[in-house]
Scaffold this motif. Structure first.
Motif, mmCIF file in Angstrom:
data_model
loop_
_atom_site.group_PDB
_atom_site.id
_atom_site.type_symbol
_atom_site.label_atom_id
_atom_site.label_comp_id
_atom_site.label_asym_id
_atom_site.label_seq_id
_atom_site.Cartn_x
_atom_site.Cartn_y
_atom_site.Cartn_z
ATOM 1 N N ILE A 45 0.831 -1.215 0.000
ATOM 2 C CA ILE A 45 0.000 0.000 0.000
ATOM 3 C C ILE A 45 0.863 1.262 0.000
ATOM 4 O O ILE A 45 0.358 2.361 0.194
ATOM 5 N N THR A 74 -3.770 0.132 7.526
ATOM 6 C CA THR A 74 -4.304 0.809 6.353
ATOM 7 C C THR A 74 -3.699 2.202 6.220
ATOM 8 O O THR A 74 -3.080 2.719 7.149
ATOM 9 N N ARG A 75 -3.937 2.802 5.066
ATOM 10 C CA ARG A 75 -3.478 4.183 4.872
ATOM 11 C C ARG A 75 -4.138 5.114 5.888
ATOM 12 O O ARG A 75 -3.502 6.026 6.391
#
Length: 88
Positions: A45, A74-75
């Motif tokens: 990611i 996660t981002r």
């Protein structure tokens, strides 16, 4: 391992001087493979694993010890970490 600041407590580890804070430690190929897969997902990611929130590595360590699935990094989690770090 996370490098500690002067005056912070640390753990001693062979070949690491003076020591550091252990965030994630696993042994045995099946567990190490899971850690490497987690690192691969983070890199996929576009985040450098060095920049990941220390709390995520602790979370991953504890979930693996308990035999439970961990939350993905996660981002959004990363951006929240960067904002928290900027404030402190």
């Amino acid at each position: 391992m996370r490098v500690t600041r002067s005056g912070e407590p640390y753990q001693t580890v062979p070949f690491v001087r003076p020591g550091g804070e252990s965030l994630l430690r696993q042994s045995g190929w099946p567990k190490v493979r899971l850690v490497l897969e987690a690192v691969d997902r983070i890199e996929a990611i576009g985040i450098d694993p060095v920049d990941v929130a220390p709390d995520h590595w602790r979370h991953l360590h504890n979930r693996m010890l308990a035999g439970q699935a961990s939350r993905p990094y996660t981002r959004d989690r990363h951006h929240a970490w960067l904002r928290r770090r900027a404030v402190s």
